[in-house]
Design a protein around this motif. Structure first.
Motif, PDB file in Angstrom:
ATOM      1  N   LEU A  50      -7.583 -76.736   5.989  1.00 57.96           N
ATOM      2  CA  LEU A  50      -6.638 -75.632   6.191  1.00 57.96           C
ATOM      3  C   LEU A  50      -6.351 -74.901   4.882  1.00 57.96           C
ATOM      4  O   LEU A  50      -6.296 -73.679   4.838  1.00 57.96           O
ATOM      5  CB  LEU A  50      -5.337 -76.156   6.800  1.00 57.96           C
ATOM      6  N   TYR A  51      -6.169 -75.668   3.807  1.00 62.59           N
ATOM      7  CA  TYR A  51      -5.922 -75.045   2.506  1.00 62.59           C
ATOM      8  C   TYR A  51      -7.123 -74.218   2.061  1.00 62.59           C
ATOM      9  O   TYR A  51      -6.978 -73.131   1.507  1.00 62.59           O
ATOM     10  CB  TYR A  51      -5.600 -76.107   1.464  1.00 62.59           C
ATOM     11  N   GLU A  52      -8.317 -74.752   2.307  1.00 60.78           N
ATOM     12  CA  GLU A  52      -9.530 -74.010   1.930  1.00 60.78           C
ATOM     13  C   GLU A  52      -9.641 -72.730   2.757  1.00 60.78           C
ATOM     14  O   GLU A  52     -10.001 -71.666   2.240  1.00 60.78           O
ATOM     15  CB  GLU A  52     -10.766 -74.884   2.154  1.00 60.78           C
ATOM     16  N   GLU A  53      -9.328 -72.815   4.057  1.00 65.45           N
ATOM     17  CA  GLU A  53      -9.397 -71.639   4.923  1.00 65.45           C
ATOM     18  C   GLU A  53      -8.364 -70.581   4.531  1.00 65.45           C
ATOM     19  O   GLU A  53      -8.530 -69.407   4.859  1.00 65.45           O
ATOM     20  CB  GLU A  53      -9.187 -72.052   6.383  1.00 65.45           C
ATOM     21  N   ALA A  54      -7.310 -70.996   3.844  1.00 67.42           N
ATOM     22  CA  ALA A  54      -6.271 -70.041   3.428  1.00 67.42           C
ATOM     23  C   ALA A  54      -6.657 -69.261   2.183  1.00 67.42           C
ATOM     24  O   ALA A  54      -6.070 -68.216   1.901  1.00 67.42           O
ATOM     25  CB  ALA A  54      -4.953 -70.775   3.179  1.00 67.42           C
ATOM     26  N   THR A  55      -7.664 -69.760   1.415  1.00 69.94           N
ATOM     27  CA  THR A  55      -7.992 -69.090   0.147  1.00 69.94           C
ATOM     28  C   THR A  55      -8.604 -67.712   0.366  1.00 69.94           C
ATOM     29  O   THR A  55      -8.327 -66.786  -0.395  1.00 69.94           O
ATOM     30  CB  THR A  55      -8.955 -69.955  -0.699  1.00 69.94           C
ATOM     31  N   GLY A  56      -9.451 -67.561   1.398  1.00 70.67           N
ATOM     32  CA  GLY A  56     -10.054 -66.256   1.674  1.00 70.67           C
ATOM     33  C   GLY A  56      -9.010 -65.193   1.984  1.00 70.67           C
ATOM     34  O   GLY A  56      -8.953 -64.152   1.325  1.00 70.67           O
ATOM     35  N   PRO A  57      -8.138 -65.432   2.982  1.00 71.58           N
ATOM     36  CA  PRO A  57      -7.075 -64.462   3.278  1.00 71.58           C
ATOM     37  C   PRO A  57      -6.130 -64.229   2.099  1.00 71.58           C
ATOM     38  O   PRO A  57      -5.572 -63.145   1.958  1.00 71.58           O
ATOM     39  CB  PRO A  57      -6.327 -65.114   4.455  1.00 71.58           C
ATOM     40  N   GLU A 175      -0.387 -58.560   7.993  1.00 73.11           N
ATOM     41  CA  GLU A 175      -1.328 -59.342   8.789  1.00 73.11           C
ATOM     42  C   GLU A 175      -1.991 -60.418   7.935  1.00 73.11           C
ATOM     43  O   GLU A 175      -2.141 -61.564   8.371  1.00 73.11           O
ATOM     44  CB  GLU A 175      -2.396 -58.409   9.379  1.00 73.11           C
ATOM     45  N   LYS A 176      -2.418 -60.054   6.718  1.00 68.20           N
ATOM     46  CA  LYS A 176      -3.052 -61.024   5.825  1.00 68.20           C
ATOM     47  C   LYS A 176      -2.059 -62.108   5.421  1.00 68.20           C
ATOM     48  O   LYS A 176      -2.402 -63.293   5.369  1.00 68.20           O
ATOM     49  CB  LYS A 176      -3.591 -60.321   4.578  1.00 68.20           C
ATOM     50  N   LYS A 177      -0.840 -61.692   5.129  1.00 72.58           N
ATOM     51  CA  LYS A 177       0.186 -62.659   4.732  1.00 72.58           C
ATOM     52  C   LYS A 177       0.468 -63.633   5.868  1.00 72.58           C
ATOM     53  O   LYS A 177       0.602 -64.846   5.652  1.00 72.58           O
ATOM     54  CB  LYS A 177       1.467 -61.918   4.344  1.00 72.58           C
ATOM     55  N   ASP A 178       0.559 -63.113   7.083  1.00 70.92           N
ATOM     56  CA  ASP A 178       0.807 -63.972   8.249  1.00 70.92           C
ATOM     57  C   ASP A 178      -0.327 -64.969   8.453  1.00 70.92           C
ATOM     58  O   ASP A 178      -0.095 -66.122   8.843  1.00 70.92           O
ATOM     59  CB  ASP A 178       0.982 -63.117   9.507  1.00 70.92           C
ATOM     60  N   GLN A 181       0.150 -67.701   5.874  1.00 70.17           N
ATOM     61  CA  GLN A 181       1.326 -68.500   6.214  1.00 70.17           C
ATOM     62  C   GLN A 181       1.052 -69.419   7.400  1.00 70.17           C
ATOM     63  O   GLN A 181       1.547 -70.554   7.442  1.00 70.17           O
ATOM     64  CB  GLN A 181       2.512 -67.582   6.528  1.00 70.17           C
ATOM     65  N   ALA A 182       0.258 -68.940   8.354  1.00 64.31           N
ATOM     66  CA  ALA A 182      -0.060 -69.754   9.530  1.00 64.31           C
ATOM     67  C   ALA A 182      -0.837 -71.006   9.119  1.00 64.31           C
ATOM     68  O   ALA A 182      -0.560 -72.110   9.612  1.00 64.31           O
ATOM     69  CB  ALA A 182      -0.859 -68.931  10.531  1.00 64.31           C
ATOM     70  N   LYS A 183      -1.809 -70.837   8.229  1.00 68.61           N
ATOM     71  CA  LYS A 183      -2.596 -71.981   7.749  1.00 68.61           C
ATOM     72  C   LYS A 183      -1.713 -72.966   6.985  1.00 68.61           C
ATOM     73  O   LYS A 183      -1.802 -74.180   7.171  1.00 68.61           O
ATOM     74  CB  LYS A 183      -3.726 -71.504   6.842  1.00 68.61           C
ATOM     75  N   LEU A 184      -0.851 -72.436   6.124  1.00 65.36           N
ATOM     76  CA  LEU A 184       0.009 -73.304   5.321  1.00 65.36           C
ATOM     77  C   LEU A 184       1.046 -74.016   6.194  1.00 65.36           C
ATOM     78  O   LEU A 184       1.364 -75.183   5.961  1.00 65.36           O
ATOM     79  CB  LEU A 184       0.715 -72.483   4.238  1.00 65.36           C
ATOM     80  N   THR A 185       1.554 -73.325   7.200  1.00 67.35           N
ATOM     81  CA  THR A 185       2.523 -73.944   8.113  1.00 67.35           C
ATOM     82  C   THR A 185       1.878 -75.083   8.897  1.00 67.35           C
ATOM     83  O   THR A 185       2.471 -76.157   9.068  1.00 67.35           O
ATOM     84  CB  THR A 185       3.089 -72.894   9.092  1.00 67.35           C
ATOM     85  N   GLU A 186       0.646 -74.848   9.338  1.00 68.83           N
ATOM     86  CA  GLU A 186      -0.067 -75.900  10.073  1.00 68.83           C
ATOM     87  C   GLU A 186      -0.315 -77.108   9.186  1.00 68.83           C
ATOM     88  O   GLU A 186      -0.178 -78.254   9.619  1.00 68.83           O
ATOM     89  CB  GLU A 186      -1.400 -75.343  10.592  1.00 68.83           C
ATOM     90  N   ALA A 187      -0.672 -76.858   7.928  1.00 70.74           N
ATOM     91  CA  ALA A 187      -0.898 -77.966   6.993  1.00 70.74           C
ATOM     92  C   ALA A 187       0.393 -78.749   6.764  1.00 70.74           C
ATOM     93  O   ALA A 187       0.384 -79.992   6.742  1.00 70.74           O
ATOM     94  CB  ALA A 187      -1.438 -77.423   5.668  1.00 70.74           C
TER      95      ALA A 187
END
Length: 341
Positions: A50-57, A175-178, A181-187
């Motif tokens: 999840l953290y890795e997936e958040a780096t692109g956005p 949209e990018k911020k959300d 945040q969604a990835k970080l919230t899930e983590a």
């Protein structure tokens, strides 16, 4: 009167088959049965993903923010120009007031009124001068006012377009911020599902893996082979060791990956673009075999994550949420490219 047949009783084989089927159905878990909780190692892997997936956005968000800042400056400038043009127009209109009053007393139609009613103001002014219905001074004043009116209309249209672009960019930034945040919230939810003992176990496992891979976030001074501006940049980067990663941050208390690279080189007098992608596009590419300390390393692709080469096969970078700025082997992530500022 018809004959009624009695239904045949089920055969023993059919009864046996139905029994097996019923048994099979009873083995299917019902909705009320809770799914097994993931193990500590499974949670750790999911969180890392999840953290890795958040780096692109995150980098996309940084890019949109930079565009938003640029558009805001353009909007402010356009609005300043619009205000100045409006003031100039108002001043010209005040100057034309006495001329209009003079024509009213003489019984002529106010030239400024005729000008604005005319489908071709330039043609009107030429004919008016020929007919002697307006003086050269009046014609000059009306032409100036006409010019300012055109400029005012253009500035107003320009400001409107820039405001529209700014509004669209702000929507995209949200949209990018959300997405981040969604990835970080899930983590965070996954981490909160663990007990304190499980979290401690996961932290200990992470530290063991980091130590085995040669990863360190302990504060230290750079003592590698860099010189000149590269050494200045790396000295700054090393002084940030142990500070937390924070997405969208450029210091001084926390950084994201491109934020750390940009801040480090800025202390050496080199201004870099904000995002990983922009740094990659702007930098002079070097092969891995020709890398020198201070060069920017890109992992995964040209837009996701970067850091700085320090020499001896290692790099310094701001990793991801939950970790601190650290020294890692270059091969700790899939190497993509390198560039020199």
């Amino acid at each position: 009167m018809g004959t009624h047949r009695r239904p045949k009783p089920p055969s023993r084989a059919r009864i046996a088959t139905l029994g097996v089927a019923a048994g099979a159905v009873s083995l299917i878990p019902t909705q009320s049965q809770a799914a097994p909780k993931p193990t500590v190692d499974e949670v750790r892997k999911q969180v890392e993903k999840l953290y890795e997936e958040a780096t692109g956005p995150t980098e996309e968000y940084n890019g949109v923010l930079e565009k938003q800042k640029k558009l805001q400056r353009e909007v402010d400038s356009a609005q300043d120009r619009l205000a100045r043009k409006q003031q100039e127009f108002n001043e010209l209109r005040e100057q034309l007031g006495p001329l209009a009053a003079e024509q009213y007393r003489s019984g002529a139609i106010d030239s400024s009124v005729q000008l604005f009613l005319s489908s071709d103001p330039d043609d009107f002014l030429e004919r008016a001068e020929v007919l002697g219905r307006t003086s050269a001074r009046q014609a000059e004043a009306l032409r100036a006012m006409q010019g300012k009116q055109r400029e005012l209309a253009q500035e107003r249209a320009d400001a409107t377009e820039r405001l529209k672009a700014l509004a669209e960019t702000r929507t995209k930034a949200k949209e990018k911020k959300d997405a981040v945040q969604a990835k970080l919230t899930e983590a965070r939810k996954l981490l909160n599902s663990l007990t304190a003992a499980q979290r401690a176990s996961m932290q200990a496992a992470q530290e063991r893996d980091d130590a085995a891979a040669g990863v360190s976030d302990s504060a230290a001074s750079y003592n590698g082979p860099a010189s000149g501006r590269a050494k200045t940049a790396l000295d700054f980067a090393y002084a940030q060791l142990g500070k937390p990663y924070e997405w969208g941050s450029t210091g001084p208390n926390s950084y994201d990956c491109s934020g750390l690279v940009g801040a480090s080189w800025r202390t050496a007098g080199v201004s870099l673009p904000r995002t990983v992608k922009e740094m990659y596009d702007a930098g002079r590419k070097v092969s891995r075999s020709d890398m020198q300390p201070g060069d920017i390393i890109y992992w995964y692709n040209d837009s996701q994550h970067n850091g700085m080469y320090v020499g001896n096969g290692k790099a310094i970078h701001a990793p991801r949420t939950g970790k601190n700025i650290e020294i890692v082997p270059v091969d700790s992530m899939p190497f993509f490219a390198a560039s020199r500022p």
